[in-house]
Structure formats: C-alpha cells, structure tokens
Write a protein that holds these residues in place. Structure first.
Motif, PDB file in Angstrom:
ATOM      1  N   VAL A   1       0.828  -1.167   0.075  1.00 52.45           N
ATOM      2  CA  VAL A   1       0.025  -0.142  -0.031  1.00 52.45           C
ATOM      3  C   VAL A   1       0.854   1.230  -0.070  1.00 52.45           C
ATOM      4  O   VAL A   1       0.693   2.132  -0.857  1.00 52.45           O
ATOM      5  CB  VAL A   1      -1.215   0.123   1.211  1.00 52.45           C
ATOM      6  CG1 VAL A   1      -1.619   1.317   1.344  1.00 52.45           C
ATOM      7  CG2 VAL A   1      -2.074  -1.008   1.095  1.00 52.45           C
TER       8      VAL A   1
ATOM      9  N   THR B   1       1.153   4.096  -3.036  1.00 51.03           N
ATOM     10  CA  THR B   1       0.679   5.573  -2.819  1.00 51.03           C
ATOM     11  C   THR B   1       1.668   6.359  -2.603  1.00 51.03           C
ATOM     12  O   THR B   1       1.504   7.574  -2.541  1.00 51.03           O
ATOM     13  CB  THR B   1      -0.402   5.378  -1.559  1.00 51.03           C
ATOM     14  OG1 THR B   1       0.495   4.994  -0.251  1.00 51.03           O
ATOM     15  CG2 THR B   1      -1.705   4.800  -1.586  1.00 51.03           C
TER      16      THR B   1
ATOM     17  N   PRO C   1      -7.120  -2.411  -2.590  1.00 51.99           N
ATOM     18  CA  PRO C   1      -6.210  -1.963  -1.628  1.00 51.99           C
ATOM     19  C   PRO C   1      -5.054  -1.098  -1.919  1.00 51.99           C
ATOM     20  O   PRO C   1      -4.550  -0.160  -1.318  1.00 51.99           O
ATOM     21  CB  PRO C   1      -5.713  -3.177  -0.774  1.00 51.99           C
ATOM     22  CG  PRO C   1      -6.568  -4.312  -1.675  1.00 51.99           C
ATOM     23  CD  PRO C   1      -7.343  -4.074  -2.643  1.00 51.99           C
ATOM     24  N   LEU C   2      -4.803  -1.173  -3.258  1.00 49.92           N
ATOM     25  CA  LEU C   2      -3.765  -0.477  -3.940  1.00 49.92           C
ATOM     26  C   LEU C   2      -4.056   0.830  -4.673  1.00 49.92           C
ATOM     27  O   LEU C   2      -3.508   1.777  -4.942  1.00 49.92           O
ATOM     28  CB  LEU C   2      -2.823  -1.165  -4.671  1.00 49.92           C
ATOM     29  CG  LEU C   2      -2.268  -2.544  -4.359  1.00 49.92           C
ATOM     30  CD1 LEU C   2      -1.619  -3.145  -5.337  1.00 49.92           C
ATOM     31  CD2 LEU C   2      -1.261  -2.238  -3.120  1.00 49.92           C
TER      32      LEU C   2
ATOM     33  N   TYR D   1     -10.330   4.036   3.131  1.00 51.44           N
ATOM     34  CA  TYR D   1     -10.913   3.301   1.929  1.00 51.44           C
ATOM     35  C   TYR D   1     -12.341   3.543   2.476  1.00 51.44           C
ATOM     36  O   TYR D   1     -12.867   3.855   3.721  1.00 51.44           O
ATOM     37  CB  TYR D   1     -10.779   1.717   2.198  1.00 51.44           C
ATOM     38  CG  TYR D   1      -9.255   1.610   1.792  1.00 51.44           C
ATOM     39  CD1 TYR D   1      -8.784   1.216   0.719  1.00 51.44           C
ATOM     40  CD2 TYR D   1      -8.437   1.482   2.972  1.00 51.44           C
ATOM     41  CE1 TYR D   1      -7.497   1.127   0.174  1.00 51.44           C
ATOM     42  CE2 TYR D   1      -6.998   0.963   2.622  1.00 51.44           C
ATOM     43  CZ  TYR D   1      -6.771   0.891   1.268  1.00 51.44           C
ATOM     44  OH  TYR D   1      -5.384   0.512   0.834  1.00 51.44           O
TER      45      TYR D   1
END
Length: 152
Positions: A34, A38, A79-80, A102
């Motif tokens: 992650v 990001t 999730p990415l 999220y």
C-alpha cells in the motif's frame, strides 16, 4: 471478496492478511505494498492529477481529506487504490500524506482483517470507512479512525 482482493495485489498475500491480520509478516508486506502504491501521492499535485479532490477542511486528529470516489460494495475495494488520501498540515504551509482511507457503502466491508467503521453519526461522511495510517505513526493503532499525532 478475498479472492478479488488477492488478485488486486497480484499475489495471495492479501488473501492471507484478510484472515490473519496485519500483525504478522504477511500483513506487514501488504501494508508495504500500500505504501509503495501510494508513495507518489506525497506530491499533492500528483494526487490531484489522479482525480483526488479536497473534500474537507482540516479535521482534528485526521487532517485534510482528498477523495476520488466511494466503492459501491466491498467487492469493489482495491487496496492499492484507496478512495481517500489524508494529509496533515506542516508548519511551512505544505501538507504531508499521513494516511490512506478506504470508503464503501457496504456495511460488511473488511480489509486487512479489519472491519470498516460505520458512518459518522453527526455530519460526517455517510459511508463506511477504514483509515490506514501507513505514512504517520499512530499510538492508537494503524487502523484507528483518528491519530493524536495529527494536528490542524
């Protein structure tokens, strides 16, 4: 849902994290992915170019929220590619990426073995959220909704 999330990372790592949580090595590897996915968003211009737009003033113990959508269901979560990025103000007037968040309308949502928080009862977002403090230490835990280390 777990199969789709595992495919989103291109490995079975997230599938394992969904059942055992981030305290183990697999969970830590997922959080590292992650961070890697990001990292470019430390530059706010890059985040805005990717479709993130400011949707809040600085929220105490959170920061500024930049959002680019809400997942319709838990199956739609990636999730990415978090729906929200959270930035804390710095003394020099710039902002620092501190967390990803999220967001989904699905009340049964779960990522990294952690259930999403319900909608805020007093004027907050009407959807379910999960903060992940991957860029700023949080004494209350990586998945806590607020972080006492973030000040407006």
């Amino acid at each position: 849902m777990r199969r789709r999330l595992a495919m989103a990372l291109g490995s079975a790592a997230l599938l394992a994290a969904a059942t055992v949580g981030p305290a183990d090595a697999t969970g830590q590897a997922d959080l590292a992915q992650v961070r890697s996915a990001t990292a470019a968003y430390h530059d706010l211009g890059t985040a805005m170019g990717a479709g993130y737009a400011q949707v809040s003033d600085c929220v105490p113990n959170m920061g500024y929220h930049y959002q680019r959508g809400v997942a319709a269901t838990a199956e739609d979560l990636d999730p990415l590619n978090p729906e929200i990025l959270v930035y804390a103000p710095l003394p020099n007037g710039r902002n620092k990426l501190v967390a990803v968040e999220y967001a989904t309308w699905d009340e049964e949502a779960e990522l990294f073995g952690t259930a999403f928080d319900p909608p805020h009862p007093h004027g907050g977002p009407p959807f379910h959220t999960l903060h992940v403090w991957v860029w700023q230490g949080n004494p209350d835990g990586i998945f806590a909704p607020t972080n006492p280390n973030v000040r407006c």
